[in-house]
Design a protein around this motif. Sequence first.
Motif, PDB file in Angstrom:
ATOM      1  N   LEU A   1       9.904  -0.513 -27.082  1.00 55.48           N
ATOM      2  CA  LEU A   1       9.552   0.869 -27.392  1.00 55.48           C
ATOM      3  C   LEU A   1       9.273   1.659 -26.105  1.00 55.48           C
ATOM      4  CD1 LEU A   1       8.763   3.047 -29.492  1.00 55.48           C
ATOM      5  CD2 LEU A   1       6.442   2.064 -29.467  1.00 55.48           C
ATOM      6  N   GLU A   2       8.530   1.068 -25.177  1.00 51.15           N
ATOM      7  CA  GLU A   2       8.211   1.770 -23.930  1.00 51.15           C
ATOM      8  C   GLU A   2       9.467   1.999 -23.090  1.00 51.15           C
ATOM      9  OE1 GLU A   2       3.561   0.239 -23.660  1.00 51.15           O
ATOM     10  OE2 GLU A   2       4.967  -0.271 -22.033  1.00 51.15           O
ATOM     11  N   PHE A   3      10.355   1.009 -23.071  1.00 45.07           N
ATOM     12  CA  PHE A   3      11.625   1.163 -22.353  1.00 45.07           C
ATOM     13  C   PHE A   3      12.443   2.299 -22.983  1.00 45.07           C
ATOM     14  CE2 PHE A   3      15.211  -0.031 -19.810  1.00 45.07           C
ATOM     15  CZ  PHE A   3      16.326   0.029 -20.628  1.00 45.07           C
ATOM     16  N   THR A   4      12.444   2.332 -24.313  1.00 41.82           N
ATOM     17  CA  THR A   4      13.172   3.391 -25.025  1.00 41.82           C
ATOM     18  C   THR A   4      12.655   4.757 -24.590  1.00 41.82           C
ATOM     19  OG1 THR A   4      13.570   1.969 -26.940  1.00 41.82           O
ATOM     20  CG2 THR A   4      13.688   4.352 -27.320  1.00 41.82           C
ATOM     21  N   TYR A   5      11.324   4.873 -24.500  1.00 41.41           N
ATOM     22  CA  TYR A   5      10.747   6.158 -24.089  1.00 41.41           C
ATOM     23  C   TYR A   5      11.153   6.491 -22.653  1.00 41.41           C
ATOM     24  CZ  TYR A   5       7.621   9.992 -23.266  1.00 41.41           C
ATOM     25  OH  TYR A   5       7.132  11.239 -22.957  1.00 41.41           O
ATOM     26  N   GLU A   6      11.108   5.488 -21.767  1.00 39.87           N
ATOM     27  CA  GLU A   6      11.450   5.756 -20.356  1.00 39.87           C
ATOM     28  C   GLU A   6      12.904   6.225 -20.210  1.00 39.87           C
ATOM     29  OE1 GLU A   6       9.291   2.135 -18.112  1.00 39.87           O
ATOM     30  OE2 GLU A   6       9.904   3.796 -16.808  1.00 39.87           O
ATOM     31  N   ILE A   7      13.818   5.576 -20.923  1.00 39.88           N
ATOM     32  CA  ILE A   7      15.222   5.999 -20.761  1.00 39.88           C
ATOM     33  C   ILE A   7      15.479   7.325 -21.484  1.00 39.88           C
ATOM     34  CG2 ILE A   7      16.064   3.677 -20.285  1.00 39.88           C
ATOM     35  CD1 ILE A   7      17.277   3.598 -23.077  1.00 39.88           C
ATOM     36  N   GLY A   8      14.641   7.601 -22.490  1.00 39.51           N
ATOM     37  CA  GLY A   8      14.739   8.911 -23.136  1.00 39.51           C
ATOM     38  C   GLY A   8      14.317  10.023 -22.188  1.00 39.51           C
ATOM     39  N   GLU A   9      13.255   9.762 -21.431  1.00 37.20           N
ATOM     40  CA  GLU A   9      12.812  10.739 -20.419  1.00 37.20           C
ATOM     41  C   GLU A   9      13.881  10.916 -19.344  1.00 37.20           C
ATOM     42  OE1 GLU A   9       9.499  12.221 -22.033  1.00 37.20           O
ATOM     43  OE2 GLU A   9      10.268  12.781 -20.067  1.00 37.20           O
ATOM     44  N   LEU A  10      14.509   9.809 -18.921  1.00 40.68           N
ATOM     45  CA  LEU A  10      15.590   9.890 -17.930  1.00 40.68           C
ATOM     46  C   LEU A  10      16.714  10.782 -18.446  1.00 40.68           C
ATOM     47  CD1 LEU A  10      17.173   8.849 -15.367  1.00 40.68           C
ATOM     48  CD2 LEU A  10      17.960   6.960 -16.824  1.00 40.68           C
ATOM     49  N   ALA A  11      17.067  10.574 -19.709  1.00 40.31           N
ATOM     50  CA  ALA A  11      18.148  11.365 -20.313  1.00 40.31           C
ATOM     51  C   ALA A  11      17.818  12.844 -20.311  1.00 40.31           C
ATOM     52  CB  ALA A  11      18.414  10.883 -21.743  1.00 40.31           C
ATOM     53  N   GLU A  12      16.576  13.152 -20.604  1.00 40.36           N
ATOM     54  CA  GLU A  12      16.170  14.566 -20.602  1.00 40.36           C
ATOM     55  C   GLU A  12      16.209  15.141 -19.173  1.00 40.36           C
ATOM     56  OE1 GLU A  12      16.585  15.666 -23.751  1.00 40.36           O
ATOM     57  OE2 GLU A  12      14.726  16.819 -23.552  1.00 40.36           O
ATOM     58  N   GLU A  13      15.734  14.336 -18.212  1.00 43.06           N
ATOM     59  CA  GLU A  13      15.755  14.817 -16.817  1.00 43.06           C
ATOM     60  C   GLU A  13      17.184  15.104 -16.345  1.00 43.06           C
ATOM     61  OE1 GLU A  13      12.140  11.786 -15.790  1.00 43.06           O
ATOM     62  OE2 GLU A  13      13.941  11.672 -14.521  1.00 43.06           O
ATOM     63  N   GLU A  14      18.087  14.190 -16.692  1.00 42.32           N
ATOM     64  CA  GLU A  14      19.477  14.312 -16.231  1.00 42.32           C
ATOM     65  C   GLU A  14      20.350  15.104 -17.182  1.00 42.32           C
ATOM     66  OE1 GLU A  14      20.290  13.576 -13.347  1.00 42.32           O
ATOM     67  OE2 GLU A  14      18.662  12.283 -12.690  1.00 42.32           O
ATOM     68  N   TRP A  15      19.758  15.455 -18.362  1.00 45.16           N
ATOM     69  CA  TRP A  15      20.513  16.175 -19.414  1.00 45.16           C
ATOM     70  C   TRP A  15      21.823  15.443 -19.726  1.00 45.16           C
ATOM     71  CZ3 TRP A  15      18.396  18.497 -22.993  1.00 45.16           C
ATOM     72  CH2 TRP A  15      19.100  19.353 -23.857  1.00 45.16           C
ATOM     73  N   HIS A  16      21.689  14.146 -19.908  1.00 45.63           N
ATOM     74  CA  HIS A  16      22.842  13.312 -20.266  1.00 45.63           C
ATOM     75  C   HIS A  16      22.290  12.205 -21.153  1.00 45.63           C
ATOM     76  CE1 HIS A  16      27.068  12.534 -19.656  1.00 45.63           C
ATOM     77  NE2 HIS A  16      26.817  11.248 -19.606  1.00 45.63           N
ATOM     78  N   HIS A  17      22.677  12.205 -22.427  1.00 45.60           N
ATOM     79  CA  HIS A  17      21.944  11.471 -23.458  1.00 45.60           C
ATOM     80  C   HIS A  17      22.742  10.322 -24.072  1.00 45.60           C
ATOM     81  CE1 HIS A  17      20.241  15.507 -23.074  1.00 45.60           C
ATOM     82  NE2 HIS A  17      19.091  14.914 -23.339  1.00 45.60           N
ATOM     83  N   PRO A  18      22.135   9.155 -24.100  1.00 46.89           N
ATOM     84  CA  PRO A  18      22.756   8.005 -24.784  1.00 46.89           C
ATOM     85  C   PRO A  18      22.365   7.985 -26.257  1.00 46.89           C
ATOM     86  CG  PRO A  18      20.764   7.275 -23.699  1.00 46.89           C
ATOM     87  CD  PRO A  18      20.881   8.752 -23.428  1.00 46.89           C
ATOM     88  N   ASP A  19      23.080   7.150 -27.023  1.00 48.45           N
ATOM     89  CA  ASP A  19      22.603   6.728 -28.337  1.00 48.45           C
ATOM     90  C   ASP A  19      21.730   5.498 -28.065  1.00 48.45           C
ATOM     91  OD1 ASP A  19      24.382   8.648 -29.144  1.00 48.45           O
ATOM     92  OD2 ASP A  19      25.428   7.377 -30.608  1.00 48.45           O
ATOM     93  N   ILE A  20      20.538   5.461 -28.662  1.00 47.38           N
ATOM     94  CA  ILE A  20      19.602   4.365 -28.406  1.00 47.38           C
ATOM     95  C   ILE A  20      19.201   3.738 -29.738  1.00 47.38           C
ATOM     96  CG2 ILE A  20      17.415   3.701 -27.318  1.00 47.38           C
ATOM     97  CD1 ILE A  20      17.514   6.389 -25.773  1.00 47.38           C
ATOM     98  N   HIS A  21      19.347   2.382 -29.824  1.00 52.65           N
ATOM     99  CA  HIS A  21      19.023   1.657 -31.067  1.00 52.65           C
ATOM    100  C   HIS A  21      17.888   0.690 -30.739  1.00 52.65           C
ATOM    101  CE1 HIS A  21      22.951   3.089 -32.676  1.00 52.65           C
ATOM    102  NE2 HIS A  21      23.285   3.004 -31.413  1.00 52.65           N
ATOM    103  N   LEU A  22      16.742   0.888 -31.345  1.00 52.92           N
ATOM    104  CA  LEU A  22      15.533   0.129 -31.030  1.00 52.92           C
ATOM    105  C   LEU A  22      15.241  -0.871 -32.140  1.00 52.92           C
ATOM    106  CD1 LEU A  22      12.781  -0.317 -29.552  1.00 52.92           C
ATOM    107  CD2 LEU A  22      11.905   1.651 -30.866  1.00 52.92           C
ATOM    108  N   THR A  23      15.128  -2.161 -31.744  1.00 52.26           N
ATOM    109  CA  THR A  23      14.688  -3.168 -32.726  1.00 52.26           C
ATOM    110  C   THR A  23      13.682  -4.076 -32.023  1.00 52.26           C
ATOM    111  OG1 THR A  23      16.502  -4.621 -32.050  1.00 52.26           O
ATOM    112  CG2 THR A  23      16.909  -3.215 -33.954  1.00 52.26           C
ATOM    113  N   TRP A  24      13.094  -5.027 -32.767  1.00 51.07           N
ATOM    114  CA  TRP A  24      12.087  -5.902 -32.167  1.00 51.07           C
ATOM    115  C   TRP A  24      12.723  -6.681 -30.994  1.00 51.07           C
ATOM    116  CZ3 TRP A  24      10.249 -10.348 -30.403  1.00 51.07           C
ATOM    117  CH2 TRP A  24       8.846 -10.534 -30.349  1.00 51.07           C
ATOM    118  N   GLY A  25      12.177  -6.489 -29.808  1.00 52.65           N
ATOM    119  CA  GLY A  25      12.605  -7.276 -28.645  1.00 52.65           C
ATOM    120  C   GLY A  25      13.965  -6.923 -28.082  1.00 52.65           C
ATOM    121  N   LYS A  26      14.567  -5.835 -28.610  1.00 52.69           N
ATOM    122  CA  LYS A  26      15.926  -5.517 -28.141  1.00 52.69           C
ATOM    123  C   LYS A  26      16.156  -3.992 -28.184  1.00 52.69           C
ATOM    124  CE  LYS A  26      18.918  -8.610 -29.331  1.00 52.69           C
ATOM    125  NZ  LYS A  26      19.939  -9.459 -30.007  1.00 52.69           N
ATOM    126  N   VAL A  27      16.897  -3.482 -27.197  1.00 54.38           N
ATOM    127  CA  VAL A  27      17.336  -2.072 -27.214  1.00 54.38           C
ATOM    128  C   VAL A  27      18.834  -2.071 -26.909  1.00 54.38           C
ATOM    129  CG1 VAL A  27      17.182   0.178 -26.072  1.00 54.38           C
ATOM    130  CG2 VAL A  27      15.095  -1.143 -26.472  1.00 54.38           C
TER     131      VAL A  27
END
Length: 117
Positions: A58-84
């Motif tokens: 979850l924390e990694f998901t948030y960090e890469i989400g912030e990166l995407a916003e900073e760079e204005w280039h967005h991935p699709d992100i799928h979050l599950t237990w122990g895996k992104v």
Amino acid sequence: MASTLADQECEACTSADEPLTEDEYANYLTELDDSVWEVVDEYYLEGTYEFEDFRDALEFTYEIGELAEEEWHHPDIHLTWGKVRVEMWTHKIDGLHKTDFVMAARMDRIHEEYEPN
Ligand SMILES: C[C@H](O)[C@H](O)[C@H]1CNC2=NC(N)=NC(=O)C2=N1
């Protein structure tokens, strides 16, 4: 020595850009964690990161989400237990751009914070 992808700026992509061909992206791919990333159908990057638990994923998901916003280039992100799982391509050109590889390299660098010691 040429700076690594993760140290480079994301180039602003325009719809005039052509998607990268396999020959054009081959070198970029070598700079990504090959245990994480693959190119699917010469169309998009798919990366799967593993974590100790849901909280780290979850924390990694948030960090890469912030990166995407900073760079204005967005991935699709799928979050599950122990895996992104991340899918990265450039919508404007409906294919792969150097920016997608820069973003993937930045995500690899962020993931280093979560690797077990
Ligand atoms: C409308 C908005 O400017 C566009 O969607 C931007 C933002 N994020 C984007 N993200 C990705 N992956 N590709 C794009 O072409 C893109 N363009």
